[in-house]
Motif scaffolding. Structure first.
Motif, short mmCIF file in Angstrom:
data_model
loop_
_atom_site.label_atom_id
_atom_site.label_comp_id
_atom_site.label_asym_id
_atom_site.label_seq_id
_atom_site.Cartn_x
_atom_site.Cartn_y
_atom_site.Cartn_z
N ARG A 39 0.73 -1.06 -0.13
CA ARG A 39 -0.03 0.04 -0.04
C ARG A 39 0.87 1.34 0.00
N PRO A 40 0.46 2.20 -0.41
CA PRO A 40 1.17 3.64 -0.55
C PRO A 40 1.11 3.92 0.98
N PRO A 41 2.56 4.72 1.09
CA PRO A 41 2.98 5.22 2.48
C PRO A 41 2.13 6.33 2.70
N VAL A 42 1.81 6.93 3.97
CA VAL A 42 1.08 7.98 4.46
C VAL A 42 2.01 8.78 5.17
N ILE A 61 11.28 9.34 0.02
CA ILE A 61 9.83 8.80 0.83
C ILE A 61 9.63 7.49 0.00
N LEU A 62 9.72 7.38 -1.04
CA LEU A 62 9.40 6.05 -1.60
C LEU A 62 10.29 4.89 -1.19
N LEU A 63 11.76 5.46 -0.95
CA LEU A 63 12.65 4.59 -0.60
C LEU A 63 12.43 3.82 0.63
N THR A 64 12.04 4.84 1.49
CA THR A 64 11.92 4.45 3.01
C THR A 64 10.76 3.82 3.23
N ALA A 65 9.25 3.98 2.35
CA ALA A 65 8.38 3.29 2.36
C ALA A 65 8.69 1.57 2.03
N GLU A 66 9.56 1.87 0.99
CA GLU A 66 10.00 0.41 0.53
C GLU A 66 10.67 -0.48 1.50
#
Ligand code: GTP
Ligand code: MG
Length: 354
Positions: A63-66, A221-226
């Motif tokens: 799911r996408p990060p919030v 942000i995407l990297l952290t979410a990954e």
């Protein structure tokens, strides 16, 4: 006032209702009350819900990060959000249509990111209390020409308490007086140490004005979410949080909710804190009518019989009756709390009458 007088009394400070107290004491009390008030309302219900919430790993999908943006007043939170909104494809497509809700979805590198607009410091305090589960990542905005300020520190404490990942955005680097190293030095005191200094916190120098660093910030942000491997089961009844709600003369109760698990559909029975009803219509962050909303998606919903408070949990229910029961339980629970409050007020009065 009686609760405050009691609090001070217990600290050995005897004050009367119309006495002035110094700023530091007032701040200390205010912070404590933020925590107490918001938490008590939400916690019981959340705990109740979490109990039955063990998910089957095989049903979980990405799911996408919030993400929420926080920081000291005027350090550029809103400007940064605007810059992010305008550098993404969806934002351009929307053609500058006014955002209807305080949350929006941005697409970067084909991946979605949900941003919760938390302008101003107080809003974030409430946001934090909406549960650590409402936000995955906090963007801490620090102006490069101003450095760490009181509300920066407060924001760090809130994020840490909620167990949120922090990414530091050093903003306003276009300014001649910008001093990136000074910000890094100051933040090191709060255990936020950049990777190039041997730490593990991501720092991204940005300018909301020139848009320098914005793409990199989104990438981080995407990297952290990954790394966080954020997942949810979309195939179950919806569950999430109320972000904001108000009464509209024409539409009735209008609530912006963040779906955290499951999928919310038009026609679903739903309970949100003290309110319940059936989802009559849903609108996404671009103002488009949608029929369903999955994990990490913010939507505006119509159909509740009442205006729930921000921060309350919403749950999709099998039947409208179940939804009504849920709301009634919630109301009853809060009545007990009010009674408890009254009781403690009484005992305080007793204390001073002796
Ligand atoms: P509050 O919501 O009041 O807490 O403020 P904020 O953090 O949202 O700050 P806002 O975005 O309103 O920006 C405050 C001021 O800083 C405005 O005058 C902006 O134009 C300015 N500003 C924001 N980002 C930048 C930047 O990257 N460079 C420069 N030079 N100015 C900026
Ligand atoms: Mg702002």
């Amino acid at each position: 006032p009686s609760v405050i007088v009691k609090k001070l009394f217990l600290q050995g400070k005897v004050v009367t209702v119309n006495q002035e107290i110094d700023y530091d004491t007032a701040e200390e009390i205010a912070m404590e009350f933020d925590v107490l008030c918001e938490k008590e309302v939400v916690v019981d219900v959340i705990e109740e819900l979490l109990k039955e919430d063990e998910e089957d790993e095989s049903k979980m999908v990405k799911r996408p990060p919030v993400v929420c943006v926080m920081g000291h007043v005027d350090h550029g939170k809103t400007s940064l959000l605007d810059a992010i909104r305008h550098t993404n494809v969806i934002g351009r497509e929307a053609g500058g249509i006014t955002q209807h809700i305080g949350a929006y979805v941005v697409e970067a590198k084909g991946e979605k990111i949900t941003f919760l607009d938390t302008p101003g410091h107080e809003a974030f305090t409430a946001m934090r209390m909406r549960g650590a589960s409402s936000t995955d990542i906090a963007i801490l905005v620090v102006a490069a020409d101003d450095g760490v300020m009181p509300q920066t520190v407060e924001a760090i404490n809130h994020a840490k308490a909620a167990g949120i990942e922090i990414i530091v955005a050093i903003n306003k680097i276009d300014k001649p007086s910008a001093n990136i190293d000074r910000v890094k030095q100051e933040l090191a005191e709060y255990e936020l140490i950049p990777e190039d200094w041997g730490g593990s916190t991501i720092f991204v120098p940005v300018s909301a004005h020139t848009k320098e660093g914005i793409a990199e910030l989104l990438e981080m942000i995407l990297l952290t979410a990954e790394v966080m491997e954020l997942k949810a089961n979309p195939n179950r009844e919806a569950r999430g949080l109320v972000i904001e709600a108000e009464l509209d003369k024409g539409k009735g109760s209008v609530a912006t909710v963040l779906v955290q698990k499951g999928t919310l559909h038009v026609g679903d029975a739903i309970a949100a804190g003290s309110a319940h009803g059936k989802v009559r219509a849903m609108t996404d962050d671009k103002g488009r009518r949608v029929k369903e909303a999955g994990p990490s998606q913010p939507v505006e919903i119509l159909g509740l019989n009442d205006v729930p408070n921000a921060g309350e949990v919403f749950v999709g229910c099998d039947t409208e009756k179940e939804a009504r029961n849920f709301a009634e339980t919630f109301i009853a629970q809060n009545k007990v709390k009010l009674l408890d409050d009254t009781k403690s007020k009484m005992s305080l009065d007793d204390l001073f009458n002796q």
